[in-house]
Scaffold this motif. Structure first.
Motif, short mmCIF file in Angstrom:
data_model
loop_
_atom_site.label_atom_id
_atom_site.label_comp_id
_atom_site.label_asym_id
_atom_site.label_seq_id
_atom_site.Cartn_x
_atom_site.Cartn_y
_atom_site.Cartn_z
N GLN A 91 39.57 8.37 8.97
CA GLN A 91 40.67 7.82 9.76
C GLN A 91 40.17 7.67 11.19
O GLN A 91 39.82 8.66 11.82
N THR A 92 40.15 6.43 11.69
CA THR A 92 39.68 6.22 13.05
C THR A 92 40.85 5.92 13.97
O THR A 92 41.89 5.42 13.54
N HIS A 97 40.83 7.35 20.28
CA HIS A 97 40.35 8.55 20.97
C HIS A 97 40.00 9.70 20.04
O HIS A 97 39.83 10.84 20.48
N ALA A 98 39.94 9.42 18.72
CA ALA A 98 39.65 10.51 17.78
C ALA A 98 39.21 9.95 16.45
O ALA A 98 39.55 8.82 16.10
N VAL A 99 38.45 10.75 15.73
CA VAL A 99 38.12 10.39 14.35
C VAL A 99 38.43 11.61 13.50
O VAL A 99 38.18 12.74 13.89
N THR A 100 39.03 11.35 12.34
CA THR A 100 39.47 12.43 11.48
C THR A 100 38.96 12.19 10.06
O THR A 100 38.88 11.05 9.63
N LYS A 112 31.09 9.22 19.23
CA LYS A 112 31.26 8.91 17.81
C LYS A 112 32.59 8.24 17.48
O LYS A 112 32.62 7.25 16.74
N HIS A 113 33.69 8.76 18.01
CA HIS A 113 34.99 8.20 17.62
C HIS A 113 35.14 6.76 18.10
O HIS A 113 35.74 5.94 17.42
N GLU A 114 34.54 6.44 19.25
CA GLU A 114 34.62 5.05 19.73
C GLU A 114 33.78 4.13 18.85
O GLU A 114 34.18 3.00 18.54
N TYR A 140 35.60 3.55 15.64
CA TYR A 140 36.79 2.72 15.86
C TYR A 140 36.38 1.25 16.00
O TYR A 140 37.00 0.35 15.42
N ASP A 199 28.42 17.21 10.32
CA ASP A 199 29.22 16.29 11.14
C ASP A 199 29.24 14.92 10.45
O ASP A 199 28.32 14.12 10.58
#
Lengths: 439, 439
Positions: B12-13, B16-19, B330-332, B335, B377
């Motif tokens: 899930q992107t 401001h975060a990745v899950t 990473k999250h950017e 995304y 990770d």
């Protein structure tokens, strides 16, 4: 032991040309290449193992000229951090290391490298006796250097010097050794001088990090009044056929210094990009006759041990850096990846090309996959399209280590299980425990 | 049609975060995602197809926001040449093109993309009716633009405008269309104005190349007194939610112009490195709220159609370009590779994330291979370790296109055989025949 590889394309590299021979048989006896000749002229029944290459490309086993292989155990534990934080994160985690961790990390890293067609690695790490055990079992080749900081004191020089003497030529010659002080910024001048003396005494080369960024060069000028390369010159390191990793921060006059010694350079572009370190002046080094080899560095900065990616990134980033796509044309890239990497590794007469009498480190690469088609230009496909997963078969020192992508000397599931068991313990930061500080 | 994917990790992107959600089932009915829920709560017998993901990572099908897919047929035919020679080589070879070539080239390129987990592509080329036929048969998604030069005259605008109207929504909506003038340097102002008017009339976006290098910007200033971006503004192109490829030569004030329109950018870093074009100012664009998507460009510059490599190169080259590893965390990156690429592609509400109600474009990625272990990770492993060959299963529009790496809708051997047949004819340079000249 004898192997017949039938009907291969054979890659031949040279400083100014690259050639592909079609429909060749490669005859291997013991650990040497006995002949390379037109397909079908030899009786297959005279060979213990017959491999039908079916048009796959045969090339020398790839050489990784700079890595910290066991660091695969920390893969993914230092992302999106600056260089100083990266070092300090790692040096905290490395306080957790046991000799057994190094063994299992080396095993995982070697498995990953065999799967990518890498048959030799210059490893720079701790507990290299355990790394040697892994290399012995895996059947690959390694140039092992037991790392030390200046803070480890003179006894470290004695201990790692003893390792160099005891292990050089081990595993039927597959293991060679090298002295491995960490870097000028973690070793003072006296320590480096003592390492150089020891290396000279025992006839060893020296593998170290140098001039990793322009900032390090500036810091060295500020604190020592010399660039890191001048420090290595003045402490005798460059006289020991040094293998220097990175050199992204070298000045023009540093290059002039390097030219005067038998220095060789390990180039690890993925680390430089990820950590924004600047780039090695690859064409400038080679114009001066200084050999450049491909490396991965450790998997915490890389995050893999994939020499195909190093090759591609070197070619592309140097084109960008020099502002012209004609820099590092295909034949130069493939020469660096093969023969020139063998020079950096220290065995140019034995490795780096498929030639009669050389050691039989041979890989077979499948070029039939979608991403190579239609196949107009094999050298371009090797550099810009090939993936580690295209490597089908890996032979090192005359023994088959992977066939049709199945590892024959290593139990991958067992290795991964061991690494997974250690994840909690190895990723824990024990307050105050760190093996070194980057300032 | 219904598919149950059992026991997947789900990516899930967000900006401001990745899950990563563990142990999820993904329920697909028709061409939509019906539910994403904890594993085991649903009766598998209610589904026509059940796929046990066994811990593989499910993520949205990758989107290639800029390519010339059929150019795979010329892969390897323009290596180590500068940008002007590159264009002129290609434009000579493209004089050989037939509609059937475009069909088979599109088929090969789609096969390569499915194998890499790419389910949608913005294609910019000729004979797009033949490209549409390939997309229809392959089962993927495409945003098709029929390319034109200013020298093709107003009838090209009519013809490609008719294509846009006729094919938009074809193949159960998998095909969408866009107007595709080549570039400001191959289309004069009047032509671009006429394209913009046509696009406005028929409600179409415009996909074009712009500001590919700083040199192009300078040339445009010299000849037109305007930057390429100013040309696109003044001819109305930017008012048509333009999809602009490259933007490596944009000035600071160009970025301020782009910010005022619904412009989106396709970023193809491998081409920029190989052809030494400079780099797109990715963070600067995103700070201004301008969406950036990943692309491959054509396989003659790339040389593959691998969005994993585009993702990795974007992250690494921007860290290097900005001089700090904390850029594009990473999250950017993830995304951009998912939701932001869907925005550039033009279907942000339908694609780019695994969410209930969105179109069922889902890929499963195996993270058990050596080069991902030990898996600390997952986002880092996706960006810096994953290879196209890690993609196991590909679903597009609710249909399985690849399962356990076997293509289900395309006959790869047949496609490759067709492409090989054409190699002699397609690589021949007919004297005087070229479709355009780069000056």
């Amino acid at each position: 032991m004898s192997i017949l590889i039938r009907n291969a394309r054979v890659l031949q590299t040279a400083p100014h040309a690259v050639t592909i021979l079609e429909n060749q048989d490669i005859l291997i006896r013991g650990n040497r290449i006995e002949a390379i000749q037109a397909t079908g002229k030899v009786d297959a029944s005279h060979f213990e193992t017959v491999i039908d290459a079916g048009g796959q490309l045969a090339m020398p086993g790839l050489i990784n000229t700079h890595s910290h292989v066991p660091m695969v155990m920390f893969r993914g534990l230092a992302e999106d951090v600056d260089l100083a934080n990266w070092f300090n994160e790692m040096w905290a985690l490395e306080a957790n290391l046991t000799p057994e961790d190094v063994y299992w990390g080396m095993m995982l890293g070697i498995a990953e490298m065999i799967e990518a067609g890498v048959t030799a690695v210059a490893d720079h790490y701790w507990y290299e006796d355990m790394a040697a055990k892994a290399v012995e079992e895996a059947g690959t080749r390694a140039l092992l250097g037991w790392a030390m900081f200046g803070s480890d004191g003179p006894e470290a020089i004695e201990k790692t010097g003893a390792f160099v003497r005891d292990y050089n030529g081990a595993a039927n010659g597959r293991i060679t050794t090298i002295m491995a002080p960490h870097a000028p910024y973690t070793c003072d001048d006296d320590f480096l001088r003592a390492v150089s003396r020891k290396a000279e005494q025992i006839g060893a080369r020296i593998h170290t990090h140098a001039s990793e960024t322009a900032q390090q060069t500036q810091d060295s000028l500020n604190t020592r009044g010399k660039t890191p390369i001048e420090v290595l010159r003045d402490t005798g390191v460059l006289e020991q056929s040094a293998l220097l990793a990175h050199i992204c921060g070298a000045t023009e006059s540093d290059l002039d210094i390097l030219e005067q010694y038998e220095t060789t350079i390990a180039h690890c572009p993925k680390t430089y990009l990820k950590l924004a370190m600047g780039l090695t002046p690859v064409p400038e080094l080679r114009e001066r006759g200084i050999a450049v080899g491909l490396g991965t560095d450790g998997a915490v900065s890389n995050n893999t041990l994939d020499i195909w990616e190093s090759m591609r990134l070197m070619a592309m980033t140097q084109k960008e850096r020099m502002g012209t796509p004609t820099v590092l044309p295909k034949h130069e890239v493939l020469y660096i990846a093969t023969q020139e990497s063998a020079t950096v590794y220290g065995q140019p007469e034995q490795l780096g090309s498929l030639e009669v009498g050389k050691l039989a480190d041979v890989i077979l690469v499948d070029l039939t996959a979608t991403h190579h088609q239609p196949l107009y230009d094999i050298p371009a496909s090797l550099i810009y399209s090939a993936r580690a997963s295209d490597v089908q078969t890996v032979i090192c020192d005359g023994a088959v280590l992977m066939r049709d992508r199945v590892l024959l000397t290593l139990n991958k599931a067992d290795i991964i299980a061991h690494l997974r068991e250690g994840m909690g313990r190895l990723s824990e930061k024990v307050p105050g425990a760190r093996i070194q500080v980057y300032e």
